[in-house]
Scaffold this motif. Sequence first.
Motif, short mmCIF file in Angstrom:
data_model
loop_
_atom_site.label_atom_id
_atom_site.label_comp_id
_atom_site.label_asym_id
_atom_site.label_seq_id
_atom_site.Cartn_x
_atom_site.Cartn_y
_atom_site.Cartn_z
N GLN A 39 0.84 -1.18 0.00
CA GLN A 39 0.00 0.00 0.00
C GLN A 39 0.88 1.24 0.00
O GLN A 39 1.65 1.47 0.93
N ALA A 40 0.75 2.02 -1.05
CA ALA A 40 1.46 3.29 -1.17
C ALA A 40 0.59 4.41 -0.62
O ALA A 40 -0.64 4.28 -0.57
N PRO A 41 1.19 5.53 -0.23
CA PRO A 41 0.41 6.66 0.30
C PRO A 41 -0.66 7.11 -0.68
O PRO A 41 -0.39 7.32 -1.87
N GLY A 42 -1.88 7.24 -0.20
CA GLY A 42 -2.98 7.70 -1.02
C GLY A 42 -3.57 6.67 -1.96
O GLY A 42 -4.45 6.99 -2.75
N LYS A 43 -3.10 5.43 -1.88
CA LYS A 43 -3.59 4.39 -2.75
C LYS A 43 -4.18 3.23 -1.94
O LYS A 43 -3.91 3.08 -0.76
N GLU A 44 -4.97 2.42 -2.62
CA GLU A 44 -5.54 1.24 -2.00
C GLU A 44 -4.49 0.14 -1.89
O GLU A 44 -3.53 0.09 -2.66
N ARG A 45 -4.69 -0.72 -0.93
CA ARG A 45 -3.81 -1.87 -0.80
C ARG A 45 -3.98 -2.78 -2.00
O ARG A 45 -5.11 -3.09 -2.40
N GLU A 46 -2.88 -3.21 -2.59
CA GLU A 46 -2.94 -4.00 -3.80
C GLU A 46 -2.18 -5.31 -3.67
O GLU A 46 -1.20 -5.43 -2.92
N PHE A 47 -2.63 -6.27 -4.43
CA PHE A 47 -2.04 -7.60 -4.45
C PHE A 47 -0.67 -7.56 -5.10
O PHE A 47 -0.46 -6.87 -6.10
N VAL A 48 0.26 -8.33 -4.55
CA VAL A 48 1.60 -8.45 -5.11
C VAL A 48 1.89 -9.88 -5.55
O VAL A 48 2.24 -10.13 -6.70
N ALA A 49 1.75 -10.84 -4.63
CA ALA A 49 2.08 -12.22 -4.94
C ALA A 49 1.42 -13.15 -3.94
O ALA A 49 1.10 -12.76 -2.82
N THR A 50 1.23 -14.40 -4.34
CA THR A 50 0.68 -15.40 -3.44
C THR A 50 1.32 -16.74 -3.72
O THR A 50 1.81 -17.00 -4.82
N ILE A 51 1.32 -17.60 -2.71
CA ILE A 51 1.90 -18.93 -2.83
C ILE A 51 1.02 -19.91 -2.07
O ILE A 51 0.53 -19.62 -0.98
N ALA A 52 0.81 -21.08 -2.67
CA ALA A 52 -0.02 -22.11 -2.06
C ALA A 52 0.66 -22.70 -0.84
O ALA A 52 1.86 -22.55 -0.63
N TRP A 53 -0.11 -23.42 -0.05
CA TRP A 53 0.43 -24.01 1.17
C TRP A 53 1.58 -24.97 0.90
O TRP A 53 2.50 -25.09 1.70
N SER A 54 1.52 -25.65 -0.24
CA SER A 54 2.55 -26.60 -0.61
C SER A 54 3.77 -25.94 -1.24
O SER A 54 4.82 -26.57 -1.35
N GLY A 55 3.62 -24.69 -1.65
CA GLY A 55 4.68 -24.00 -2.35
C GLY A 55 4.76 -24.31 -3.82
O GLY A 55 5.60 -23.76 -4.54
N CYS A 96 2.45 -9.01 4.72
CA CYS A 96 2.22 -10.42 4.45
C CYS A 96 0.91 -10.84 5.09
O CYS A 96 0.44 -10.22 6.04
N ALA A 97 0.31 -11.87 4.53
CA ALA A 97 -0.99 -12.32 4.99
C ALA A 97 -1.12 -13.82 4.83
O ALA A 97 -0.47 -14.43 3.98
N ALA A 98 -1.97 -14.41 5.65
CA ALA A 98 -2.22 -15.85 5.60
C ALA A 98 -3.71 -16.11 5.46
O ALA A 98 -4.52 -15.45 6.12
N GLY A 99 -4.06 -17.06 4.62
CA GLY A 99 -5.45 -17.41 4.42
C GLY A 99 -5.61 -18.85 4.01
O GLY A 99 -4.65 -19.51 3.61
N ILE A 100 -6.82 -19.31 4.08
CA ILE A 100 -7.10 -20.71 3.73
C ILE A 100 -7.08 -20.91 2.23
O ILE A 100 -6.53 -21.89 1.73
N THR A 101 -7.67 -19.97 1.49
CA THR A 101 -7.80 -20.12 0.05
C THR A 101 -6.76 -19.36 -0.75
O THR A 101 -6.50 -19.70 -1.90
N GLY A 103 -5.13 -16.43 -3.06
CA GLY A 103 -5.66 -15.68 -4.18
C GLY A 103 -5.29 -14.21 -4.10
O GLY A 103 -4.48 -13.78 -3.27
N GLN A 104 -5.91 -13.40 -4.98
CA GLN A 104 -5.60 -11.99 -5.09
C GLN A 104 -6.51 -11.09 -4.27
O GLN A 104 -6.23 -9.89 -4.13
N ASP A 105 -7.57 -11.63 -3.75
CA ASP A 105 -8.56 -10.84 -3.02
C ASP A 105 -8.14 -10.66 -1.57
O ASP A 105 -7.79 -11.62 -0.89
N LEU A 106 -8.20 -9.43 -1.09
CA LEU A 106 -7.87 -9.13 0.30
C LEU A 106 -8.70 -9.93 1.28
O LEU A 106 -8.22 -10.34 2.34
#
Length: 122
Positions: A39-55, A96-101, A103-106
Amino acid sequence: QVQLVESGGGLVQAGGSLRLSCAASGRSFSSYAMGWFRQAPGKEREFVATIAWSGGSTHYADSVKGRFTISRDNAKNTVYLQMNSLKPEDTAVYYCAAGITGGQDLTSYRYWGQGTQVTVSS
């Protein structure tokens, strides 16, 4: 259930490299997909990259594809973001974030770190 702490941010010149780390604590880290957002100043938080649980599966935003690499080491409970050929427009707070599924969605991510600042100078 999962606590995330980012590190490795700082000031770097354009064209340089930086590696971010996200250390996780808690249970079942290896069961979660992991993501990086910024998230840059004045901008919305945006997706960068994701990796599955298995890698075994990764996905990147078009703006960073070919320059950034996401990886994880489940034995160390850590996810990484290797950033090469950095540009001034990469300047942002990285989360960084962790989730079950994954993807690109916050909304796919339940747990979030506090963020680390990355500043790229020209």
